[in-house]
Every structure is written in C-alpha cells, then in structure tokens.
Design an enzyme around this catalytic site. Structure first.
Site, PDB file in Angstrom:
ATOM      1  N   ALA A   1     -37.245  42.308  37.572  1.00 35.76           N
ATOM      2  CA  ALA A   1     -37.121  42.573  36.169  1.00 35.76           C
ATOM      3  C   ALA A   1     -38.294  41.601  35.551  1.00 35.76           C
ATOM      4  CB  ALA A   1     -36.039  42.359  35.388  1.00 35.76           C
TER       5      ALA A   1
ATOM      6  N   GLY B   1     -41.261  35.243  31.751  1.00 33.45           N
ATOM      7  CA  GLY B   1     -41.998  35.637  32.927  1.00 33.45           C
ATOM      8  C   GLY B   1     -40.948  36.469  33.760  1.00 33.45           C
TER       9      GLY B   1
ATOM     10  N   ASP C   1     -31.572  34.514  21.459  1.00 32.25           N
ATOM     11  CA  ASP C   1     -32.843  35.633  21.980  1.00 32.25           C
ATOM     12  C   ASP C   1     -31.787  36.866  22.476  1.00 32.25           C
ATOM     13  OD1 ASP C   1     -34.956  36.981  22.569  1.00 32.25           O
ATOM     14  OD2 ASP C   1     -35.095  36.053  24.405  1.00 32.25           O
TER      15      ASP C   1
END
Length: 500
Positions: A123, A128, A249
């Site tokens: 993923a 990153g 997030d």
C-alpha cells in the site's frame, strides 16, 4: 397500482407503499429479512458489520510498485506548480527544484533492525510506501512498517514515540516499535513505525468496489454499515482526545474493516496510520492532512488543529462512504431506499453538522457525535426492518409513571346506563396538573467535570515542572490522581494548594 401482497386481502398498493384496503405495507419486514442473503441477518444482529473472506496478505504485494502520474505532487508547500514533476521515479521538481522520490525506500529481503524481514510494498500512504514484513524474533508473524515524519527536536520525538507506543485501544492499530534503517537508494537513515498487521479492506476499497456494483463485504453496502464503522472510529477518537492527542489525517484509506472470518463481529474497525498524531495545542510540527478531509487553511491558521477538526474529517468520511452505498446509488432495492429515506435525511444532517463551517457549531466531542450517530443508526435500522429499537434517554431519568394511560379510554358501561344522554359528560383522560408535576421525568445530573490535580493550570513557563499532567494536554505526562481535595478556584479558603 399493484395488488396487495397479503393473501387475505384483495386491495391495491397505493403511492405510499401501503395497501388502500388493509393498510399494511407492500412487503412485511419478516419476509424481507428471510429473503435476504446477508450473513449479518442470519446472526440476528442487524447493526453489526458483515463477515467476509480475505486473502493471504502476500497476495497483495506489489510486484512493480509505482505511483500513478495523476497522484504525484511536489512536497514543497510553496511550489507554484506541484504537478510539474517529470515521469521518473526520482528527480527534481521542474517548477521549484525540490528533490522528490517515489521509489520504495525498502527492498524485499531487507532486514530492518536485525528483526523485521521485508516482504514487499502492499500500500502507499501520505508519507510513502507501506511495507509488509515478518518478525524474525516472533515466529515470522506479519507486521507493517511505515515511515514517520522527521522531527527536529530529538527529545520531542522520543516523547511522542513513547506516547504512541502506550496507545492501547481495540479500534487503533497497535504500535510495537520504532526502528531506523538506511534508504535503499540514498543510504540516508529513516525512521519507521512497526505496527500490527490487520487483515481486511481499507474503507476506500470498500467504497470504490461498492460504487462499481461489487460486493466487497458479501452484501450491498448500506448506511448501517457506514454508521457502524463511524461509531468505532469515534470510539478510537474519544480515546485519543481524552489523552490529549489528535489523529489529524482521517480518511477512508487510513481505516481498515477487518474480515471477521473467525466469527468476530465487534471491534472490526481499525485506524491504521498514526504517523500524523500530535498533541492538542501543538503548532510546532508539520501539518499533515488530506485535501477534502482537512478543515480550511484559514481555520488551521486561526485555531490550529483541534478536536473539531478531527470531527470534521469524520463527517466528511461518513459522507463519502454514504455516496457509495446502495441507499444512495439505488443499485439494488429502490423500494427499500424509499422506506428509509427519513432516516437517511437524519444521517445527512448529522454529517453536515460535523462539517459545519463554524467550528463552534460542530459537535463538542467524539462522544457527543457518537451519541447522535447511535440514534440515527437505530432510526435507519428500524425503518428498514420494521423492528423498534427503543433506548433509555440520556437526558432524563427513567420513570414508570404513565401520563397518557387515560387518553381515549372508554367509560365503563354503568356510566352510560346511569346518566341521561343529554347530561353525559365524557372525561378526555388528561391527567391532573399535580399528577403531571410529580410524574414528569427528572433531568439527569450532568457528569462531574474532572479537575486536574495541579492548580492553577500550568503555563508554558511552568509546564516543564508539572508532575500531574493537566488532563495530559499541557505537560504531556500521564495524569496522576490526587489523594486530597482540589481547590475550586485560586481564591479557595484552603491554606495550602497542591504543589505543581
């Protein structure tokens, strides 16, 4: 109009989806439930997430990990054209000259910290690539490695890592360790979080597949699934917020729904990315978020990241997942969709409140939003299957007094016989005022506010010496309960105050 589906009635179904003769609905909730292929229905728990199968994790490894050109952006926030990147794995931005690299920093077979053997990339996150690895010290159990944000202050970085490794909640991925390893292409040391591996689908995959007509959960994605996932996310947020931490997030890519293949039905949702977690009130670190799920830049500049900005992201995520449900797309059952429309409007209003432009108009806490969301879940589920789901009020104490038991009651036969028709006065059954005053529910007492054991609250100057942790939000240390009384104000009559 169509004929009534009940065998003992010869009426017709009108525009309200009810029979114009017997008044019953077009299809019975029991028949609808028995005809469903949902594994969730067969368990007798219509509010839980369905069980689905999930392949071996090694089958999800990318053989040639590349970032699509449309997803490439320059990492410089001041870049005049963030999309001006050459079609290379690494290089320099053509607009501002900032170096970039979309190449994996770890290669298959790398041994990180002499313990974690890298299997490969499976993923990609905002910081990153994300790697699957095997713990060679623990029976080759699968773990996940993910890069973290660089923190200039070493002491602050150590404190943040200690805070993250102590997080223990069933809806948050467990962090095992922090390790460092040189990048494969530059040799520069980079820090990685070692997290537990969670088998399941990220919610973004669930939404994309559902939007295209697939059944990633084994049945059509419905609003109840979205709400059930949202409640577990809010439980995790409430845990973090109580410890003075913000997630910062949230997006469907950072939430996994576990397969539950062993029959587990609770705590199926996991927050999988803690790389952007920060302290409440901390404005020193880099702001990490995802466009569309983050509050406007003007709000961040004025208030910083707050509990309300976290809840904003929850509302946006719930809304985006709802757009992929069968209730919104109408891919499977339009009659069922019309039946639950009232509940869907309640759900949309809840999402709009969580995303309100004014932060003060949003929910005050994750617990507050979860309480409202549970009410919407009961409403939607009851409209769908016709089964009532009452729940005690959270605002009033339960009372057994019935104030409406006499309304519409027919007087006894003696009353009709003894009184002449012109003198017959019927009681409407309304209770007396004194009965109402005594029988009304009593409001619940608000929960007692928890007060810190250091008073007054630590200031930036005294924060370093605080040993009590102002709810864990100012000094950043674990809260310690006080064995003595705490003064209610600086002007307390107490001769001595707890030492800070």
């Amino acid at each position: 109009m169509t004929a009534c589906t009940w065998s003992d009635c010869d009426g017709a179904i009108d525009d309200t989806d009810y029979c114009d003769t017997c008044g019953r609905p077009a299809e019975t909730p029991r028949a609808a439930a028995e005809g469903s292929t949902s594994r969730r229905s067969r368990t007798g728990d219509p509010l839980s997430l369905p069980v689905f199968d999930f392949p071996d994790p090694t089958s999800r490894i990318f053989t040639d990990p590349r970032v699509p050109v449309r997803n490439r952006r320059c990492g410089n926030p001041d870049c005049p054209d963030p999309t001006a990147l050459p079609a290379l794995g690494a290089g320099f931005c053509l607009a501002c000259g900032t170096a970039f690299s979309f190449l994996p920093s770890l290669e298959p077979g790398d041994l990180v910290a002499d313990q974690y053997r890298v299997v490969g990339c499976f993923a990609r996150g905002g910081l990153g690539w994300i790697y699957l690895a095997r713990d060679t010290h623990l029976d080759d159990n699968p773990v996940v490695l993910k890069g973290v944000i660089d923190v200039a202050d070493a002491d602050l970085a150590t404190a943040e890592r200690q805070a993250l490794t102590t997080i223990d909640h069933p809806n948050i991925v467990r962090i095992y360790n922090f390790v460092s390893h040189p990048e494969a292409h530059t040799g520069t040391p980079r820090t990685y979080i070692v997290m537990e591996y969670v088998d399941g689908l990220v919610l973004n995959e669930v939404a994309e597949q559902s939007r295209h007509g697939s059944l990633p959960l084994g049945e059509p994605l419905r609003t109840e699934h979205v709400i059930a996932a949202g409640l577990q996310v809010l439980a995790a947020f409430d845990y973090l917020h109580e410890r003075g931490l913000l997630y910062c997030d949230l997006k469907p890519d950072n939430v996994i729904v576990r397969s539950g293949r062993h029959g587990e039905r609770g705590n199926r949702i996991k927050l999988i990315d803690l790389g952007a977690v920060r302290r409440v009130g901390d404005r020193s670190g880099k702001v990490v978020g995802t466009r569309g799920y983050q509050v406007p830049a003007a709000e961040i500049a004025e208030r910083g990241l707050t509990v309300q900005s976290d809840l904003y992201a929850v509302g946006e995520m719930l809304h985006q997942l709802y757009l992929a449900t069968a209730d919104h797309t109408g891919q499977y059952d339009t009659v069922d969709r019309r039946r639950v429309e009232v509940g869907l409007r309640s759900f949309r209003r809840l999402c709009n409140r969580a995303k309100h432009n004014d932060p003060d108009r949003r929910f005050a806490s994750a617990a507050d939003m979860a309480d409202q969301l549970r009410g919407v879940l009961r409403e939607v589920a009851s409209l769908r299957d016709g089964q009532p789901r009452p729940e005690p009020s959270t605002l009033f104490v339960h009372t057994a007094t019935l104030l409406d038991d006499g309304l519409g009651a027919v007087p006894a036969l003696r009353r009709w016989i003894d009184a002449p028709p012109h003198d017959l006065l019927l009681d409407d059954g309304r209770p007396a005022r004194d009965v109402v005053a005594v029988g009304l529910p009593v409001p619940r007492a608000p929960p007692t506010a928890r007060r810190p054991t250091c008073w007054p609250p630590p200031t930036p100057r005294t924060r370093a010496g605080c040993s009590t942790g102002w709810r864990g939000r100012d000094c950043g240390r674990p809260r310690r309960r006080s064995s003595g009384a705490v003064p209610d104000s600086p002007r307390s009559t107490s001769t001595r105050r707890p030492r800070a």
